[in-house]
Design a protein around this motif. Structure first.
Motif, PDB file in Angstrom:
ATOM      1  N   MET A 159      -8.464  30.805  47.019  1.00 22.27           N
ATOM      2  CA  MET A 159      -7.531  31.650  47.762  1.00 22.27           C
ATOM      3  C   MET A 159      -8.098  31.995  49.134  1.00 22.27           C
ATOM      4  SD  MET A 159      -5.698  34.259  45.053  1.00 22.27           S
ATOM      5  CE  MET A 159      -7.189  35.085  44.511  1.00 22.27           C
ATOM      6  N   LYS A 160      -9.392  32.249  49.184  1.00 23.34           N
ATOM      7  CA  LYS A 160     -10.058  32.511  50.461  1.00 23.34           C
ATOM      8  C   LYS A 160      -9.867  31.321  51.411  1.00 23.34           C
ATOM      9  CE  LYS A 160     -13.668  32.998  53.432  1.00 23.34           C
ATOM     10  NZ  LYS A 160     -13.715  33.888  54.590  1.00 23.34           N
ATOM     11  N   ALA A 161     -10.087  30.118  50.901  1.00 24.34           N
ATOM     12  CA  ALA A 161      -9.944  28.925  51.731  1.00 24.34           C
ATOM     13  C   ALA A 161      -8.506  28.767  52.221  1.00 24.34           C
ATOM     14  CB  ALA A 161     -10.379  27.689  50.949  1.00 24.34           C
ATOM     15  N   GLU A 162      -7.541  29.015  51.342  1.00 24.21           N
ATOM     16  CA  GLU A 162      -6.133  28.880  51.725  1.00 24.21           C
ATOM     17  C   GLU A 162      -5.744  29.920  52.774  1.00 24.21           C
ATOM     18  OE1 GLU A 162      -1.678  29.059  49.682  1.00 24.21           O
ATOM     19  OE2 GLU A 162      -3.457  28.919  48.401  1.00 24.21           O
ATOM     20  N   LEU A 186      -6.727  37.352  52.879  1.00 20.69           N
ATOM     21  CA  LEU A 186      -8.071  37.008  53.359  1.00 20.69           C
ATOM     22  C   LEU A 186      -8.999  38.213  53.272  1.00 20.69           C
ATOM     23  CD1 LEU A 186      -9.943  34.920  54.621  1.00 20.69           C
ATOM     24  CD2 LEU A 186      -9.044  35.575  56.867  1.00 20.69           C
ATOM     25  N   THR A 187      -8.509  39.378  53.643  1.00 26.63           N
ATOM     26  CA  THR A 187      -9.322  40.593  53.543  1.00 26.63           C
ATOM     27  C   THR A 187      -9.739  40.852  52.103  1.00 26.63           C
ATOM     28  OG1 THR A 187      -8.255  41.599  55.471  1.00 26.63           O
ATOM     29  CG2 THR A 187      -9.328  43.090  53.912  1.00 26.63           C
ATOM     30  N   CYS A 188      -8.796  40.719  51.183  1.00 26.78           N
ATOM     31  CA  CYS A 188      -9.104  40.977  49.765  1.00 26.78           C
ATOM     32  C   CYS A 188     -10.131  39.985  49.226  1.00 26.78           C
ATOM     33  CB  CYS A 188      -7.832  40.921  48.936  1.00 26.78           C
ATOM     34  SG  CYS A 188      -6.726  42.326  49.173  1.00 26.78           S
ATOM     35  N   THR A 189      -9.959  38.709  49.516  1.00 28.52           N
ATOM     36  CA  THR A 189     -10.920  37.724  49.002  1.00 28.52           C
ATOM     37  C   THR A 189     -12.292  37.946  49.619  1.00 28.52           C
ATOM     38  OG1 THR A 189     -10.196  36.112  50.677  1.00 28.52           O
ATOM     39  CG2 THR A 189      -9.173  35.984  48.494  1.00 28.52           C
ATOM     40  N   ASN A 190     -12.325  38.269  50.897  1.00 27.39           N
ATOM     41  CA  ASN A 190     -13.617  38.556  51.540  1.00 27.39           C
ATOM     42  C   ASN A 190     -14.298  39.759  50.901  1.00 27.39           C
ATOM     43  OD1 ASN A 190     -13.576  36.434  53.348  1.00 27.39           O
ATOM     44  ND2 ASN A 190     -12.643  37.628  54.989  1.00 27.39           N
ATOM     45  N   ASN A 191     -13.519  40.763  50.522  1.00 26.78           N
ATOM     46  CA  ASN A 191     -14.094  41.939  49.868  1.00 26.78           C
ATOM     47  C   ASN A 191     -14.710  41.590  48.527  1.00 26.78           C
ATOM     48  OD1 ASN A 191     -13.385  43.598  52.001  1.00 26.78           O
ATOM     49  ND2 ASN A 191     -11.511  44.347  51.034  1.00 26.78           N
ATOM     50  N   VAL A 192     -14.044  40.723  47.766  1.00 31.01           N
ATOM     51  CA  VAL A 192     -14.601  40.302  46.479  1.00 31.01           C
ATOM     52  C   VAL A 192     -15.898  39.527  46.693  1.00 31.01           C
ATOM     53  CG1 VAL A 192     -14.238  38.912  44.394  1.00 31.01           C
ATOM     54  CG2 VAL A 192     -12.344  40.248  45.360  1.00 31.01           C
ATOM     55  N   VAL A 223      -8.983  44.342  40.949  1.00 31.87           N
ATOM     56  CA  VAL A 223      -7.837  44.774  41.766  1.00 31.87           C
ATOM     57  C   VAL A 223      -7.751  43.957  43.050  1.00 31.87           C
ATOM     58  CG1 VAL A 223      -6.813  46.677  43.062  1.00 31.87           C
ATOM     59  CG2 VAL A 223      -7.874  47.127  40.841  1.00 31.87           C
ATOM     60  N   GLU A 224      -8.877  43.803  43.740  1.00 28.66           N
ATOM     61  CA  GLU A 224      -8.883  43.042  44.998  1.00 28.66           C
ATOM     62  C   GLU A 224      -8.488  41.590  44.766  1.00 28.66           C
ATOM     63  OE1 GLU A 224      -9.493  44.139  48.121  1.00 28.66           O
ATOM     64  OE2 GLU A 224     -11.202  45.505  48.155  1.00 28.66           O
ATOM     65  N   ALA A 225      -9.005  40.985  43.707  1.00 28.43           N
ATOM     66  CA  ALA A 225      -8.720  39.574  43.446  1.00 28.43           C
ATOM     67  C   ALA A 225      -7.249  39.351  43.127  1.00 28.43           C
ATOM     68  CB  ALA A 225      -9.597  39.074  42.299  1.00 28.43           C
ATOM     69  N   VAL A 226      -6.693  40.197  42.264  1.00 30.71           N
ATOM     70  CA  VAL A 226      -5.279  40.036  41.909  1.00 30.71           C
ATOM     71  C   VAL A 226      -4.390  40.400  43.091  1.00 30.71           C
ATOM     72  CG1 VAL A 226      -3.440  40.798  40.371  1.00 30.71           C
ATOM     73  CG2 VAL A 226      -5.729  40.381  39.458  1.00 30.71           C
ATOM     74  N   LEU A 227      -4.790  41.391  43.874  1.00 33.71           N
ATOM     75  CA  LEU A 227      -4.002  41.744  45.053  1.00 33.71           C
ATOM     76  C   LEU A 227      -3.971  40.593  46.051  1.00 33.71           C
ATOM     77  CD1 LEU A 227      -2.320  43.879  46.452  1.00 33.71           C
ATOM     78  CD2 LEU A 227      -4.432  44.952  47.276  1.00 33.71           C
ATOM     79  N   ALA A 228      -5.059  39.852  46.137  1.00 30.94           N
ATOM     80  CA  ALA A 228      -5.045  38.655  46.982  1.00 30.94           C
ATOM     81  C   ALA A 228      -3.999  37.664  46.493  1.00 30.94           C
ATOM     82  CB  ALA A 228      -6.428  38.000  46.988  1.00 30.94           C
ATOM     83  N   ARG A 229      -3.906  37.500  45.181  1.00 35.20           N
ATOM     84  CA  ARG A 229      -2.881  36.608  44.607  1.00 35.20           C
ATOM     85  C   ARG A 229      -1.486  37.119  44.938  1.00 35.20           C
ATOM     86  NH1 ARG A 229      -3.521  35.321  38.355  1.00 35.20           N
ATOM     87  NH2 ARG A 229      -5.248  34.055  39.175  1.00 35.20           N
ATOM     88  N   VAL A 230      -1.289  38.416  44.846  1.00 31.73           N
ATOM     89  CA  VAL A 230       0.003  39.012  45.180  1.00 31.73           C
ATOM     90  C   VAL A 230       0.342  38.746  46.647  1.00 31.73           C
ATOM     91  CG1 VAL A 230       1.236  41.199  45.456  1.00 31.73           C
ATOM     92  CG2 VAL A 230      -0.110  40.782  43.384  1.00 31.73           C
TER      93      VAL A 230
END
Length: 523
Positions: free
Chosen positions: A391-394, A235-241, A209-216
C-alpha cells in the motif's frame, strides 16, 4: 486461539458470545444495560461480544466467507460448482450468505453502539476505559467498511437499537458512510494501546488502526468515490506503521501460514488477526474454516480433511515466476490421497494447473486434535505488514511517482518471495528501474495478487481500481479458450459477472421490512 476463554452474555435481547485472552469469565444471567455496565469486567465482556461478530456462527465473516465464497475474483474458482450458487455468481437478493453478511455486520455495529453508550458507567482506570472505547469505535467503523465495500450505500446507524418500533432509516450516501468510518478510526487511534501491550495481535492496536485506515483511504481514492487526495492520507498512515518499528516481514513466507495453523501468534508480520478458537466441539463456538474452505485436498482426518474446493486460475498461477517461492506455497504442489489404507502425497504435474488447490494454510501443521472436518482454530490475518508495504508503494507512486521509497517498499516484499533478505538490493528480485507511473501501478497490481492471494483482497482491489468487470470478462474468455476440457466450467463465475456484481444486492430480508432502502442497480 487456544488461550481464549469463552463467555456468553445476553444483553437487551441479543446473545453476545465473547472471546477473551485476558479474562476467565462465567456465563451471566439475563441483564439490562442499566444493571450491567457497572464494572471493567462488564465492559470487557461486552467488547468481546463486538469482536465475536467477526467470527459469526454462519461463517459469512472471517470464519469463511470473507476470504472465499464472498470474494470471487479472477484468482480462484470452485471445483465442481457451475450453476445456482454464490460461488459462481449465480444468485439473487434472497441469497442466504449475502443476507447473513448484512445481518451479522449490523449485529456487530449495534453491539458496538451499545457499548459506546455505556462505556462511561463503571469507575475504572481511564486508560483502560479509553482502550475499550477505542476498540469499539474502530470495530463499528470496520463493520461499516465491510458493508460499504460490499453493498455500497447503507443505513448509517450510530446509536443502539432500543426498540423494534424505532423509525426505519434509508441508505446514507457512500461518501457519508466512509466519512463516518474515517471519523471513528481517527477517534480510535489515540485511545487504543500499542501492540506491545498485548501478547497477541487479536486486539485492535495503534498500528492496526493505521494499517486498516490506509486500506480505507486507498479504497476512497478509487472507485466509486475517486477521492484522489486520499492517496496522500494513505501514504501518511503506511509511513506511520513503518516508522513505528513495531512490525517487520517474516523472513519466510511459508512460516507466516504455518504459524497460523500451529496456533503460534506472530505480531511482527501479522498486524491484526481474527482469533479463532477450538474446533466447534463443546461449549465454545468460535472456530473457523481457514485451511478447510480454502485448503489443499486431503481425505484423511488425521492429517486434516479438506475437500480442496478452492482452485487457482491459470491466470494467478502464471503470474508467478517459477523461482518465486510463494507460488508453490500459496498454490499447493500436491494433494493427499488414500490407497490401500495408506495416505500419501501425490504431486501435481506441470500440466495440472487447474487441478491444484489453494495451499497457504495446510492442516497437516495443526496441533489441535482430534481434527474436525469442518472447523479449526486457525487464525485469519486481516492485514499483514507486507500489505502495508505494498500500500505504501501504491500510495507513494500516486503522490510522488515511482521514487526510491516506492521501489524499496515493493522490493522488500519481492526479495522475501525469492528467498533474499528484504533489506538488501537484489537484481533477481527487484523491479526493473525506470518504470513509468502507469507501469509501476501495473507491477503493484500483480504483486498484490501474488503476495495476498486467497486472503480476501483481490476482488476488493479490482473493484477499487475499476478493473473487476473487465478482468472477469477476460478471464471467461481465457478459460474457455485454453483450459482443458474437464475444467472449462471454471469460467462459470466469470461468465456470470455483469456490472451489477460490483455490489451485492441489498438482502430481501432488509428490503421487505425497510421500505426506505432501495435495491442496488441490476438486482
Amino acid at each position: 486461539m487456544k488461550k481464549y476463554i469463552i463467555s456468553l452474555i445476553i444483553l437487551t435481547g441479543c446473545i453476545l458470545p465473547g472471546c477473551n485472552k485476558f479474562l476467565d469469565t462465567k456465563p451471566e444471567d439475563f441483564v439490562t444495560p442499566e444493571f450491567y455496565y457497572n464494572t471493567e469486567a462488564d465492559l470487557e465482556r461486552s467488547l468481546n461480544g463486538v469482536y465475536n461478530r467477526l467470527i459469526d456462527t454462519y461463517g459469512r465473516m472471517y470464519a469463511r466467507g470473507l476470504f472465499s465464497f464472498l470474494t470471487i475474483s479472477d484468482e480462484f474458482f470452485y471445483k465442481n460448482v457451475s450453476t445456482n450458487n454464490v460461488r459462481v455468481m449465480d444468485f439473487d437478493a434472497g441469497q442466504l450468505d449475502v443476507g447473513k453478511l448484512w445481518e451479522v455486520a449490523y449485529q456487530g455495529i449495534d453491539r458496538a453502539n451499545l457499548l459506546l453508550e455505556n462505556v462511561h458507567r463503571p469507575a475504572m482506570d481511564e486508560t483502560k476505559r479509553n482502550a475499550i472505547k477505542g476498540q469499539a469505535l474502530f470495530l463499528r467503523a470496520y463493520f461499516y467498511f465491510v458493508l460499504a465495500d460490499n453493498f455500497g450505500a447503507v443505513p448509517l446507524r450510530l446509536t443502539a437499537t432500543k426498540s423494534s418500533l424505532e423509525p426505519m432509516q434509508g441508505r446514507a450516501p457512500v461518501a457519508a458512510v466512509y466519512a463516518s468510518i474515517v471519523a471513528d478510526m481517527k477517534a480510535a487511534l489515540p485511545l487504543v494501546h500499542d501492540i506491545r501491550t498485548y501478547t497477541s495481535n487479536e486486539r485492535i492496536t495503534a498500528t492496526a488502526v493505521e494499517a486498516v485506515l490506509a486500506r480505507v483511504y486507498l479504497t476512497m481514492a478509487g472507485a466509486p468515490l475517486y477521492e484522489t487526495a486520499r492517496y496522500a492520507d494513505a501514504l501518511t498512515c503506511t509511513n506511520n506503521v513503518i516508522k513505528s518499528a513495531r512490525h517487520s516481514l517474516n523472513t519466510s513466507y511459508s512460516a507466516i501460514f504455518i504459524n497460523h495453523s500451529k496456533d503460534i501468534n506472530e505480531p511482527g508480520e501479522c498486524i491484526w488477526e481474527i482469533g479463532m478458537y477450538g474446533n466447534q466441539q463443546g461449549a465454545a463456538q468460535l472456530a473457523g474454516g481457514v485451511g478447510i474452505e480454502n485448503g489443499l485436498e486431503c481425505p484423511d482426518d488425521n492429517i486434516g480433511y479438506s475437500g480442496g474446493g478452492v482452485h487457482p486460475t491459470a491466470r494467478l498461477f502464471n503470474l508467478f515466476a517459477p523461482d518465486d517461492l510463494r507460488r508453490d506455497w500459496a498454490i499447493a504442489p500436491y494433494r493427499y490421497a488414500i490407497a490401500a489404507g495408506v495416505t500419501s502425497r501425490v504431486s501435481y504435474t506441470p500440466a495440472q494447473v487447474y487441478d491444484r488447490t489453494a495451499g497457504k494454510w495446510r492442516r497437516e501443521y495443526e496441533t489441535l486434535v482430534p481434527k474436525n472436518r469442518l472447523y479449526n482454530g486457525t487464525n485469519f490475518p486481516v492485514i499483514r505488514y507486507a500489505d502495508v508495504l505494498l500500500m505504501k508503494a501504491e500510495a507513494e507512486n500516486a503522490v510522488n511517482g515511482p521514487d526510491g521509497e516506492a521501489y524499496e517498499a515493493v522490493n522488500m516484499v519481492r526479495r522475501r518471495a525469492y528467498g533474499k533478505l528484504p533489506g538488501t538490493p537484489d537484481a533477481t528480485a527487484d523491479l526493473p528501474a525506470g518504470l513509468s507511473k502507469a507501469d509501476f501501478l501495473l507491477q503493484i497490481q500483480d504483486e498484490r495478487a501474488r503476495e495476498l492471494c486467497f486472503e480476501g483482497l483481490r476482488k476488493h482491489d479490482l473493484i477499487r481500481w475499476g478493473l473487476y468487470l473487465s478482468k472477469m470478462q477476460s478471464l471467461a474468455t481465457e478459460i474457455t479458450a485454453t483450459a482443458p476440457a474437464a475444467w472449462k466450467y471454471a469460467a462459470s463465475a466469470a461468465k456470470n459477472v455483469t456490472a451489477r456484481n460490483l455490489l451485492f444486492p441489498i438482502p430481501t430480508t432488509e428490503t421487505t421490512i425497510n421500505h426506505l432502502v432501495e435495491q442496488n442497480p441490476g438486482w
